[in-house]
Design a protein around this motif. Structure first.
Motif, PDB file in Angstrom:
ATOM      1  N   ARG A 113      22.937  75.405 -21.242  1.00 16.38           N
ATOM      2  CA  ARG A 113      24.180  75.272 -20.782  1.00 16.38           C
ATOM      3  C   ARG A 113      25.174  74.310 -21.775  1.00 16.38           C
ATOM      4  NH1 ARG A 113      23.603  79.405 -20.260  1.00 16.38           N
ATOM      5  NH2 ARG A 113      21.514  79.198 -20.957  1.00 16.38           N
ATOM      6  N   LEU A 114      24.436  73.212 -21.927  1.00 14.85           N
ATOM      7  CA  LEU A 114      25.242  72.224 -22.814  1.00 14.85           C
ATOM      8  C   LEU A 114      25.561  72.722 -24.102  1.00 14.85           C
ATOM      9  CD1 LEU A 114      26.283  69.401 -23.188  1.00 14.85           C
ATOM     10  CD2 LEU A 114      23.969  68.735 -23.765  1.00 14.85           C
ATOM     11  N   ALA A 115      24.508  73.442 -24.749  1.00 18.76           N
ATOM     12  CA  ALA A 115      24.768  74.045 -25.990  1.00 18.76           C
ATOM     13  C   ALA A 115      26.066  75.235 -26.183  1.00 18.76           C
ATOM     14  CB  ALA A 115      23.400  74.554 -26.738  1.00 18.76           C
ATOM     15  N   ALA A 116      25.765  75.929 -24.946  1.00 23.25           N
ATOM     16  CA  ALA A 116      26.692  76.816 -24.913  1.00 23.25           C
ATOM     17  C   ALA A 116      28.400  76.440 -24.541  1.00 23.25           C
ATOM     18  CB  ALA A 116      26.571  77.690 -23.476  1.00 23.25           C
ATOM     19  N   VAL A 117      28.390  75.249 -23.863  1.00 26.54           N
ATOM     20  CA  VAL A 117      29.629  74.566 -23.572  1.00 26.54           C
ATOM     21  C   VAL A 117      30.347  74.115 -24.895  1.00 26.54           C
ATOM     22  CG1 VAL A 117      30.890  72.536 -22.630  1.00 26.54           C
ATOM     23  CG2 VAL A 117      29.311  73.900 -21.260  1.00 26.54           C
ATOM     24  N   LEU A 118      29.453  73.499 -25.764  1.00 26.10           N
ATOM     25  CA  LEU A 118      29.850  72.677 -27.183  1.00 26.10           C
ATOM     26  C   LEU A 118      30.188  74.083 -28.091  1.00 26.10           C
ATOM     27  CD1 LEU A 118      26.927  70.077 -27.721  1.00 26.10           C
ATOM     28  CD2 LEU A 118      29.662  69.809 -26.785  1.00 26.10           C
ATOM     29  N   LEU A 119      29.389  75.280 -27.898  1.00 23.80           N
ATOM     30  CA  LEU A 119      29.741  76.420 -29.041  1.00 23.80           C
ATOM     31  C   LEU A 119      31.010  76.651 -28.539  1.00 23.80           C
ATOM     32  CD1 LEU A 119      28.563  77.996 -31.380  1.00 23.80           C
ATOM     33  CD2 LEU A 119      27.578  79.610 -29.440  1.00 23.80           C
ATOM     34  N   LEU A 120      31.067  76.857 -27.491  1.00 21.22           N
ATOM     35  CA  LEU A 120      32.639  77.669 -26.798  1.00 21.22           C
ATOM     36  C   LEU A 120      33.963  76.776 -26.869  1.00 21.22           C
ATOM     37  CD1 LEU A 120      31.114  79.264 -23.551  1.00 21.22           C
ATOM     38  CD2 LEU A 120      31.790  80.575 -25.720  1.00 21.22           C
ATOM     39  N   LEU A 121      33.671  75.477 -27.048  1.00 20.80           N
ATOM     40  CA  LEU A 121      34.723  74.572 -27.066  1.00 20.80           C
ATOM     41  C   LEU A 121      35.868  74.885 -28.182  1.00 20.80           C
ATOM     42  CD1 LEU A 121      35.876  72.240 -25.647  1.00 20.80           C
ATOM     43  CD2 LEU A 121      34.748  70.602 -27.298  1.00 20.80           C
ATOM     44  N   PRO A 122      35.570  75.167 -29.353  1.00 23.15           N
ATOM     45  CA  PRO A 122      36.543  75.393 -30.325  1.00 23.15           C
ATOM     46  C   PRO A 122      37.536  76.587 -29.972  1.00 23.15           C
ATOM     47  CG  PRO A 122      34.602  74.662 -31.466  1.00 23.15           C
ATOM     48  CD  PRO A 122      34.199  75.073 -29.740  1.00 23.15           C
ATOM     49  N   ALA A 123      36.796  77.682 -29.564  1.00 21.83           N
ATOM     50  CA  ALA A 123      37.553  78.817 -29.304  1.00 21.83           C
ATOM     51  C   ALA A 123      38.341  78.696 -27.925  1.00 21.83           C
ATOM     52  CB  ALA A 123      36.703  80.003 -28.851  1.00 21.83           C
ATOM     53  N   THR A 124      38.053  77.666 -27.152  1.00 17.91           N
ATOM     54  CA  THR A 124      38.796  77.307 -25.906  1.00 17.91           C
ATOM     55  C   THR A 124      39.765  76.472 -26.007  1.00 17.91           C
ATOM     56  OG1 THR A 124      36.568  77.777 -24.640  1.00 17.91           O
ATOM     57  CG2 THR A 124      38.385  76.747 -23.618  1.00 17.91           C
ATOM     58  N   TRP A 125      39.802  75.669 -27.097  1.00 19.99           N
ATOM     59  CA  TRP A 125      40.905  74.746 -27.485  1.00 19.99           C
ATOM     60  C   TRP A 125      42.225  75.281 -27.575  1.00 19.99           C
ATOM     61  CZ3 TRP A 125      40.440  69.745 -26.460  1.00 19.99           C
ATOM     62  CH2 TRP A 125      41.400  69.038 -26.952  1.00 19.99           C
ATOM     63  N   ARG A 126      42.345  76.325 -28.189  1.00 17.11           N
ATOM     64  CA  ARG A 126      43.589  77.184 -28.275  1.00 17.11           C
ATOM     65  C   ARG A 126      44.158  77.795 -27.216  1.00 17.11           C
ATOM     66  NH1 ARG A 126      41.626  81.407 -32.505  1.00 17.11           N
ATOM     67  NH2 ARG A 126      40.056  81.410 -31.116  1.00 17.11           N
ATOM     68  N   HIS A 127      43.373  77.653 -26.115  1.00 19.75           N
ATOM     69  CA  HIS A 127      44.107  78.247 -24.570  1.00 19.75           C
ATOM     70  C   HIS A 127      44.148  77.070 -23.585  1.00 19.75           C
ATOM     71  CE1 HIS A 127      43.552  82.208 -26.704  1.00 19.75           C
ATOM     72  NE2 HIS A 127      42.442  81.784 -26.973  1.00 19.75           N
ATOM     73  N   THR A 128      44.223  75.888 -23.962  1.00 17.16           N
ATOM     74  CA  THR A 128      44.393  74.785 -22.942  1.00 17.16           C
ATOM     75  C   THR A 128      45.457  75.030 -22.050  1.00 17.16           C
ATOM     76  OG1 THR A 128      45.562  73.566 -24.579  1.00 17.16           O
ATOM     77  CG2 THR A 128      43.268  73.024 -24.464  1.00 17.16           C
ATOM     78  N   SER A 129      46.501  75.794 -22.397  1.00 16.22           N
ATOM     79  CA  SER A 129      47.556  75.783 -21.623  1.00 16.22           C
ATOM     80  C   SER A 129      47.351  76.642 -20.239  1.00 16.22           C
ATOM     81  CB  SER A 129      48.849  76.441 -22.189  1.00 16.22           C
ATOM     82  OG  SER A 129      48.294  77.753 -22.474  1.00 16.22           O
ATOM     83  N   GLU A 130      46.274  77.391 -20.368  1.00 14.61           N
ATOM     84  CA  GLU A 130      45.691  78.173 -19.158  1.00 14.61           C
ATOM     85  C   GLU A 130      44.920  77.535 -18.068  1.00 14.61           C
ATOM     86  OE1 GLU A 130      45.350  81.707 -18.882  1.00 14.61           O
ATOM     87  OE2 GLU A 130      46.441  82.231 -20.737  1.00 14.61           O
ATOM     88  N   PHE A 131      44.460  76.284 -18.555  1.00 15.18           N
ATOM     89  CA  PHE A 131      43.797  75.422 -17.508  1.00 15.18           C
ATOM     90  C   PHE A 131      44.636  75.162 -16.446  1.00 15.18           C
ATOM     91  CE2 PHE A 131      41.073  75.048 -20.939  1.00 15.18           C
ATOM     92  CZ  PHE A 131      39.911  74.912 -20.612  1.00 15.18           C
TER      93      PHE A 131
END
Length: 281
Positions: A183-201
């Motif tokens: 799960r930690l590896a998945a979080v780290l791998l997905l972080l760059p793709a998610t960074w562009r959508h921080t407004s959604e949080f």
């Protein structure tokens, strides 16, 4: 007992796919996937701490991390396909292809030798899953063409196979730490793709909480699958755990009041027959 654990994993994943697919149509799929892995990480860490491991080797952690890479890939592309309204395409493609790849790996490289009954159950599963998922014609109304949706399903299936095969290589003595590391590896791998959508949080705390809860459910499904692989062959555990498309189909019929088609009825009957054959085999 191993068969029951694998079936419980399928139920957990079925609920996760149904809820995640609906949520991904309201919140960007990358955010849903990322928050889901965060929720899964929290649950996996808690479970790993509550159930101490006898011995955790570096190889166990590496296999766990590789499994997490597969999970991140599978959920990212699965949720992307579901967000396009293509549930009836992306789920069967990812499930059926993922089953086939995992069984091939188990038989050709890991020494699995299913019994004739188990082989019959495996052969019944593939068309049954396809009929269950495609029989309703629920998806396809999204803005993307069918080719891109099939691609989502195929990439997700590769992630599913890596997730299942890699996690099964962790030694039983390692407990649940491979799941937590994954799960930690998945979080780290997905972080760059998610960074562009921080407004959604900040749009909805309720949606963020639901995404994390859905991810915790996926982690639970993976924990149940891991336990099942320690009691039976990988090929059988994967096939039983991959019956999850039946769950969103049943939920669609009962919750969303969709009508069952003849193909779906045949597929559900085939799935039930596969469960019996694999359990007896």
């Amino acid at each position: 007992m191993g068969a029951l654990l694998a079936l419980a994993s399928a139920v957990a994943y079925g609920f996760v796919d149904f809820a995640g697919g609906l949520l991904s149509r309201r919140v960007h799929f990358a955010v849903v996937t990322f928050l889901g892995q965060v929720g899964g990480l929290l649950l996996a860490l808690a479970a790993a701490l509550l159930l101490p491991a006898e011995e955790v080797g570096s190889a166990d952690l590496i296999w766990g991390a590789l499994s997490g890479v597969g999970s991140a890939t599978a959920m990212h592309f699965l949720n992307r396909g579901l967000s396009r309204g293509a549930m009836s395409v992306v789920i069967p493609v990812s499930a059926v292809t993922g089953v086939a790849l995992s069984v091939v790996c188990g038989v050709c490289f890991l020494g699995d030798r299913p019994t004739p009954l188990a082989w019959l159950g495996i052969c019944v599963t593939v068309p049954a899953l396809w009929l269950v998922s495609t029989g309703g014609g629920r998806g396809g109304e999204g803005g993307s063409g069918p080719g891109s949706v099939v691609t989502d399903g195929l990439v997700a299936s590769l992630g599913v196979a890596v997730q299942y095969v890699a996690l099964a290589q962790a030694a039983p003595a390692s407990g649940l730490w491979p799941v937590a590391v994954g799960r930690l590896a998945a979080v780290l791998l997905l972080l760059p793709a998610t960074w562009r959508h921080t407004s959604e949080f900040g749009k909805s705390a309720r949606s963020a909480g639901l995404a994390a809860l859905i991810g915790a459910g996926a982690a639970l499904g993976l924990i149940l699958y891991l336990w099942s692989t320690r009691m039976q062959m990988l090929a059988v555990a994967v096939v039983l755990a991959s019956l999850y498309p039946a769950v969103p189909t049943i939920l669609g019929l009962t919750v969303l009041r969709e009508k069952v088609t003849r193909a779906q009825a045949v597929g559900l009957a085939g799935s039930a027959a596969a469960v019996v054959l694999l359990s007896l085999g």
